[in-house]
Design an enzyme around this catalytic site. Structure first.
Site, PDB file in Angstrom:
ATOM      1  N   GLU A  75      -5.142   1.731   2.582  1.00 32.20           N
ATOM      2  CA  GLU A  75      -4.963   0.556   3.448  1.00 32.20           C
ATOM      3  C   GLU A  75      -5.131   0.914   4.902  1.00 32.20           C
ATOM      4  O   GLU A  75      -5.691   0.137   5.693  1.00 32.20           O
ATOM      5  CB  GLU A  75      -3.581  -0.057   3.205  1.00 32.20           C
ATOM      6  CG  GLU A  75      -3.325  -1.370   3.941  1.00 32.20           C
ATOM      7  CD  GLU A  75      -2.712  -1.194   5.334  1.00 32.20           C
ATOM      8  OE1 GLU A  75      -2.501  -2.220   6.005  1.00 32.20           O
ATOM      9  OE2 GLU A  75      -2.439  -0.046   5.744  1.00 32.20           O
ATOM     10  N   GLU A  76      -4.636   2.097   5.274  1.00 33.58           N
ATOM     11  CA  GLU A  76      -4.632   2.470   6.687  1.00 33.58           C
ATOM     12  C   GLU A  76      -6.042   2.598   7.265  1.00 33.58           C
ATOM     13  O   GLU A  76      -6.244   2.455   8.471  1.00 33.58           O
ATOM     14  CB  GLU A  76      -3.864   3.782   6.889  1.00 33.58           C
ATOM     15  CG  GLU A  76      -2.383   3.709   6.555  1.00 33.58           C
ATOM     16  CD  GLU A  76      -1.586   2.818   7.493  1.00 33.58           C
ATOM     17  OE1 GLU A  76      -2.194   2.171   8.367  1.00 33.58           O
ATOM     18  OE2 GLU A  76      -0.359   2.756   7.343  1.00 33.58           O
ATOM     19  N   ASP A 133       6.315   2.540   7.167  1.00 26.35           N
ATOM     20  CA  ASP A 133       4.968   2.045   6.865  1.00 26.35           C
ATOM     21  C   ASP A 133       4.216   3.086   6.044  1.00 26.35           C
ATOM     22  O   ASP A 133       3.752   4.085   6.582  1.00 26.35           O
ATOM     23  CB  ASP A 133       4.229   1.766   8.171  1.00 26.35           C
ATOM     24  CG  ASP A 133       2.825   1.228   7.956  1.00 26.35           C
ATOM     25  OD1 ASP A 133       2.460   0.916   6.812  1.00 26.35           O
ATOM     26  OD2 ASP A 133       2.086   1.133   8.952  1.00 26.35           O
ATOM     27  N   HIS A 182       0.832  -1.204   0.000  1.00 23.69           N
ATOM     28  CA  HIS A 182       0.000   0.000   0.000  1.00 23.69           C
ATOM     29  C   HIS A 182       0.865   1.252   0.000  1.00 23.69           C
ATOM     30  O   HIS A 182       2.025   1.237   0.411  1.00 23.69           O
ATOM     31  CB  HIS A 182      -1.010  -0.024   1.144  1.00 23.69           C
ATOM     32  CG  HIS A 182      -0.480   0.296   2.507  1.00 23.69           C
ATOM     33  ND1 HIS A 182      -0.492   1.573   3.023  1.00 23.69           N
ATOM     34  CD2 HIS A 182       0.028  -0.488   3.489  1.00 23.69           C
ATOM     35  CE1 HIS A 182      -0.017   1.555   4.267  1.00 23.69           C
ATOM     36  NE2 HIS A 182       0.312   0.318   4.567  1.00 23.69           N
ATOM     37  N   ASP A 208       4.608  -4.673   3.466  1.00 22.07           N
ATOM     38  CA  ASP A 208       4.004  -3.470   4.039  1.00 22.07           C
ATOM     39  C   ASP A 208       5.114  -2.662   4.694  1.00 22.07           C
ATOM     40  O   ASP A 208       5.755  -1.845   4.037  1.00 22.07           O
ATOM     41  CB  ASP A 208       2.916  -3.885   5.032  1.00 22.07           C
ATOM     42  CG  ASP A 208       2.050  -2.722   5.497  1.00 22.07           C
ATOM     43  OD1 ASP A 208       2.554  -1.589   5.554  1.00 22.07           O
ATOM     44  OD2 ASP A 208       0.866  -2.938   5.818  1.00 22.07           O
ATOM     45  N   HIS A 230       3.311   4.856  12.869  1.00 20.30           N
ATOM     46  CA  HIS A 230       2.128   5.709  12.671  1.00 20.30           C
ATOM     47  C   HIS A 230       2.245   7.068  13.361  1.00 20.30           C
ATOM     48  O   HIS A 230       1.236   7.694  13.671  1.00 20.30           O
ATOM     49  CB  HIS A 230       0.867   4.998  13.178  1.00 20.30           C
ATOM     50  CG  HIS A 230       0.336   3.962  12.236  1.00 20.30           C
ATOM     51  ND1 HIS A 230      -0.919   3.407  12.367  1.00 20.30           N
ATOM     52  CD2 HIS A 230       0.878   3.371  11.147  1.00 20.30           C
ATOM     53  CE1 HIS A 230      -1.124   2.518  11.415  1.00 20.30           C
ATOM     54  NE2 HIS A 230      -0.035   2.480  10.654  1.00 20.30           N
TER      55      HIS A 230
END
Length: 712
Positions: free
Chosen positions: A399-400, A362, A352, A428, A512
Site C-alpha cells: 500500500e505504501e 500505520d 494493509h 489503516d 512513517h
C-alpha cells in the site's frame, strides 16, 4: 372418522413439536451481534500480542519480514476457521541505492554534509534490527544529481507559489525546501517540477511534528525527535506503474503486458524531479542558509526556530539520489467466510500490512484490529452463526508504494466486484489516540452512527463511542472519501463501491518514521489497547449488519442531503461567474424522491408478509431485487471517462483534485475546472466548468434511476 383419541394425539404431537422447536431454534442474528461486541469475546491482550508480533521487524513491501507477517495473518485466520489464500502480483517497486545531500553555505561557514540518518536512543529495543530499515528516501523519486540555490516554499502548495510570485521570487532552476503537511508529498514534488525547480527537499517542521518546542519527543514524549524523517512514496498514480488499469498478474511464468520504462514516464505519474525527505534538524540547518525576503508569519516555525526567509540562496544544495526499480512479488492475504443465503454478495474488510519501518500505528494497528475481528467471527461460527452474505477479510501488500496490492486485486476482480460487492470497510492508521473518526460515502453514515451507539467508549465506559464522539453537539459529522491515502480508493473511486474508513485518533507525529513502533503505541497511542478493542467492535459490527440484515442498511436520503450541502457550498464559491447549477439541484431532488420511494417499498414488503410459502419465496425475490438497487446505486456515480487528466478515477462525486491527492473533495472535476478557470479567466475555461456541472448532474440522475429500478 377422527376419534377423540386421535385428535388428542395429534394435538399432543403438535405441542411437542412446537416445544422442541423452541429449543432447537438457533439464536437470532442480533444475539450474535450483541455477543460480537461483548466483553466475553473482546480481548485486548490478544490484540497487543498481534501488534507486538507484527512489528518486531521493519517490514516494507517485498521484504522477508513482510512475508513473515503475511504468514502470521494466515495462521490467525486459519486458527479462526476462516479459509484463506494468497493473491500474489509482480509489481514494480523502488529501493534506494545511494543518497547524499550537501549544503554549500555562504562563506566563511564550511559546507554541511547531512548524514540522512534517524538516530536510535539508549535502551532502544529495536536497535538490533535498525539495519533492516530502508534508508530514508522517496519511493519512485527520479535518480539524478542536481545543484542549485535553495528556495523555501512553505508547504509547496499552488497557493504558496502564487505568494512567492507576488514578492518576485522565481523558483526556476532552484532546489526547493518544503515542509510536510497540508498536501500529499507527491504533489509537493509535482508542483515544484511544474514551477521549474530542479530538485525538492521535504522536511518535518518542529511546529507541526516536534511539539513546537513545548513538549518532549520520543521516547520521553509522543513527538518526533529532531532526527526523525517521514519517508514515503511520491508516485502520483495508483497501483503498479507498469500496468495502469490492469492487474500485474504473471501466470505460469508468463509475463503480463507491461509498459516500458519510457512509457511509464510518459504516463506522467512517476515524477521527473530528484527529491529527498530530511529531518527537522536538517531542515532548520538549510533554512539558516537562506537569505532574501523574510517569510510571512504563517510561513514561520515555532518560537525557537530561526527566522524563515524565502531566498533564493545564498545557500546551495547539492542533492544526489540513485534508486533501483525491481519487479517484486507482493502478497495479499484473503480470508473468506462464505454466506449461507447470499454467497454471491460480498462485504469486504481491508487493511494493509506493509510498513515503511515498524508500522505500529500505520498500518498494523489496523491489522491487529482486523485479526481481532477474525477471531471473534471464528468464535461466533463455533456457536452456530453463519453470515447471510459472504464476508471477505483482506490484508493488502505494498500500500505504501501507491495502494498497490489492493489496486491490483480490484483491477483483476473489477467485474465481479462491480456486480457483487456490497461495501468495502477500511482501516489503516486505525489507532492513533483518543477520539473516534470516520469517513464514508453518505449512505453509510447512519449505520456507522448506530454502531457507535452500541460500543463502549474506550476512555469512559459509562459513555458509548457515539456519546463521546458527539460531545455536546446534536450529531457528529463524518468526513468523506474524496482523497486517496488508503485502500478504499480503488473500491470507491475506480469501481463505485460504497466505502468507509474508521479510526481512533487522527494525526500522529512519528508518521512513517523510525519511531512508529510498539513502544510508541504502548506509551502514547493506546496503553491499555482498549481503543483497539473499540475499533474492532465498531468496524466489525458495521460489517455484521451489512452481511446479516435482510435489507441492506443503506440510507440514500443522507446521500441526497449531503449532495445538497456540497452544491450549496459550490454555489457560494462560483456565484458571480454565470454558472448554472440548476441541473445538479434538479438531479438531487430526483435522488431524494427515489430514496423515499425505495424506503416505502421496503416497508411495504415487511408489512405484507404472511406464512404462505409461495408468498414468502416471492418476498425473497422482492428483497433481493430491492437490495440490488441499493447496492448498485453507488456505481451510477461513476463515469466511464473518469476525471479530466485522471481517467482511472471514475467517481464524479468523490475523488482527488489535481494538486492534492490527499484532499477530500466533493465534485473534484468541477473543483479542478473552477480553479483552472479562475487562473485562465477565459470564457472557454468557464464553459468547461459548466460541462463538469452537467456531467455531475447526469450521474446523480443515473443513481436515482437505479434506485427506482425502472427504465425511462
Amino acid at each position: 372418522m377422527i376419534t377423540p383419541t386421535a385428535t388428542a394425539a395429534t394435538f399432543l404431537a403438535l405441542i411437542t413439536t412446537s416445544f422442541l422447536f423452541l429449543f432447537v431454534t438457533p439464536p437470532s442474528k442480533s444475539t450474535y451481534h450483541s455477543l460480537f461486541i461483548s466483553d466475553s469475546l473482546a480481548d485486548n491482550t490478544s490484540i497487543s500480542h498481534h501488534l507486538r508480533t507484527l512489528t518486531r521487524r521493519p517490514h516494507s513491501a517485498g521484504s522477508e519480514a513482510n512475508a513473515e507477517a503475511a504468514a502470521y495473518v494466515i495462521s490467525v485466520l486459519t486458527s479462526s476457521d476462516i479459509p484463506s489464500h494468497i493473491a500474489s502480483y509482480k509489481v514494480l517497486l523502488t529501493y534506494p541505492l545511494s543518497r547524499s545531500l550537501l549544503l554549500i553555505n555562504p562563506p566563511p561557514k564550511q559546507p554541511t554534509n547531512f548524514t540522512l540518518r534517524q538516530e536510535t536512543y539508549d535502551g532502544d529495543p529495536y536497535a538490533d534490527v535498525e539495519d533492516e530499515v530502508l534508508p530514508t528516501f522517496h519511493a519512485y523519486a527520479k535518480s539524478g544529481t542536481v545543484i542549485g540555490p535553495v528556495v523555501y516554499v512553505n508547504y509547496g502548495r499552488v497557493v504558496d507559489y502564487l505568494k512567492l510570485k507576488e514578492i518576485g521570487v522565481n523558483v526556476s532552476g532552484t532546489v526547493v525546501l518544503a515542509r510536510y503537511g497540508k498536501i500529499f508529498r507527491g504533489d509537493i514534488v509535482k508542483n515544484a517540477c511544474e514551477e521549474g525547480a530542479i530538485g525538492a527537499v521535504i522536511y518535518s517542521d518542529r511546529k507541526d511534528y516536534g511539539g513546537a518546542g513545548e513538549a518532549r519527543w520520543f521516547p520521553d514524549g509522543r513527538w518526533l525527535p529532531p532526527s526523525g524523517v517521514q519517508v514515503g512514496s511520491v508516485h502520483k498514480g495508483v497501483g503498479d506503474p507498469t500496468t495502469p488499469g490492469w492487474a500485474s498478474r504473471d501466470d505460469d511464468g508468463d509475463e503480463c503486458e507491461r509498459l516500458s520504462e519510457d512509457e511509464v514516464e510518459q504516463e506522467g505519474d512517476v515524477l521527473f524531479l530528484p527529491s529527498l525527505p530530511v529531518s527537522a534538524a536538517d531542515g532548520e540547518e538549510i533554512l539558516r542558509s537562506i537569505g532574501g525576503p523574510v517569510a510571512s508569519d504563517d510561513w514561520q516555525g515555532d518560537k525557537d526556530a530561526p527566522t524563515y526567509r524565502v531566498g533564493p540562496g545564498p545557500g546551495i544544495l547539492n542533492l544526489s539520489y540513485t534508486g533501483e526499480q525491481i519487479l517484486t512479488k507482493i502478497d495479499n492475504v484473503v480470508g473468506v467466510i462464505k454466506g449461507a443465503e447470499e454467497p454471491d454478495r460480498f462485504v469486504i474488510l481491508g487493511n494493509h500490512r506493509d510498513a515503511w519501518t515498524f508500522g505500529a500505528v500505520d498500518p498494523n494497528s489496523g491489522t491487529a484490529a482486523l485479526l481481532e475481528i477474525a477471531q471473534r467471527l471464528g468464535k461466533l461460527q463455533r456457536r452456530g452463526w453463519k453470515p447471510r452474505r459472504t464476508i471477505i477479510l483482506c490484508s493488502w501488500d505494498a500500500e505504501e508504494y501507491g495502494l498497490t496490492g489492493s489496486t491490483e486485486w480490484v483491477e483483476e476482480n473489477r467485474e465481479i466486484l462491480a456486480s457483487r460487492a456490497v461495501a468495502y470497510l477500511n482501516a489503516d492508521t486505525a489507532v492513533v489516540g483518543p477520539g473516534f473518526y470516520a469517513r464514508a460515502t453518505p449512505q453509510l453514515d447512519e449505520l456507522i452512527k448506530r454502531a457507535t451507539q452500541q460500543v463502549k467508549d474506550p476512555e469512559n465506559s459509562s459513555l458509548t463511542v457515539y456519546e463521546a464522539w458527539a460531545g455536546s453537539g446534536s450529531s457528529p459529522m463524518l468526513g468523506r472519501l474524496g482523497g486517496g491515502g488508503s485502500d478504499f480508493k480503488p473500491f470507491l473511486q475506480h469501481v463505485g463501491i460504497p466505502a468507509a474508513d474508521i479510526s481512533f485518533g487522527k494525526d500522529y507525529p512519528v508518521y512513517h518514521s523510525l519511531y512508529d513502533n510498539f513502544i510508541w503505541m504502548e506509551k502514547f497511542g493506546d496503553p491499555k489497547f482498549q481503543r483497539h478493542v473499540a475499533e474492532a467492535s465498531v468496524w466489525g459490527l458495521v460489517a455484521l449488519w451489512l452481511a446479516d440484515e435482510e435489507f441492506l442498511p443503506f440510507d440514500y436520503l443522507s446521500y441526497a442531503k449531503e449532495l445538497q450541502i456540497s452544491t450549496k457550498n459550490l454555489e457560494s464559491e462560483i456565484s458571480n461567474n454565470d454558472i448554472n447549477l440548476s441541473p445538479i439541484f434538479k438531479s438531487i431532488r430526483e435522488l431524494e424522491e427515489a430514496a423515499k420511494e425505495i424506503e416505502y417499498q421496503r416497508k411495504a414488503i415487511e408489512e405484507s408478509r404472511g406464512w404462505i410459502t409461495t408468498a414468502w419465496k416471492k418476498d425473497q425475490l422482492r428483497v433481493r431485487e430491492l437490495n440490488d438497487r441499493l447496492m448498485m446505486a453507488e456505481r451510477a456515480f461513476t463515469d466511464r471517462d473518469g476525471l479530466f487528466g485522471m481517467t482511472w478515477h471514475k467517481h464524479l462525486i468523490y475523488g482527488p483534485t489535481k494538486h492534492n491527492a490527499y484532499g477530500s473533495q466533493s465534485f473534484p472535476g468541477i473543483d479542478d475546472a473552477v480553479n483552472l478557470a479562475k487562473e485562465l479567466k477565459t470564457q472557454e475555461s468557464w464553459n468547461r466548468v459548466q460541462h463538469e456541472v452537467w456531467r455531475v448532474s447526469r450521474v446523480i440522475r443515473q443513481a436515482s434511476l437505479v434506485l427506482k429500478g425502472q427504465p425511462t
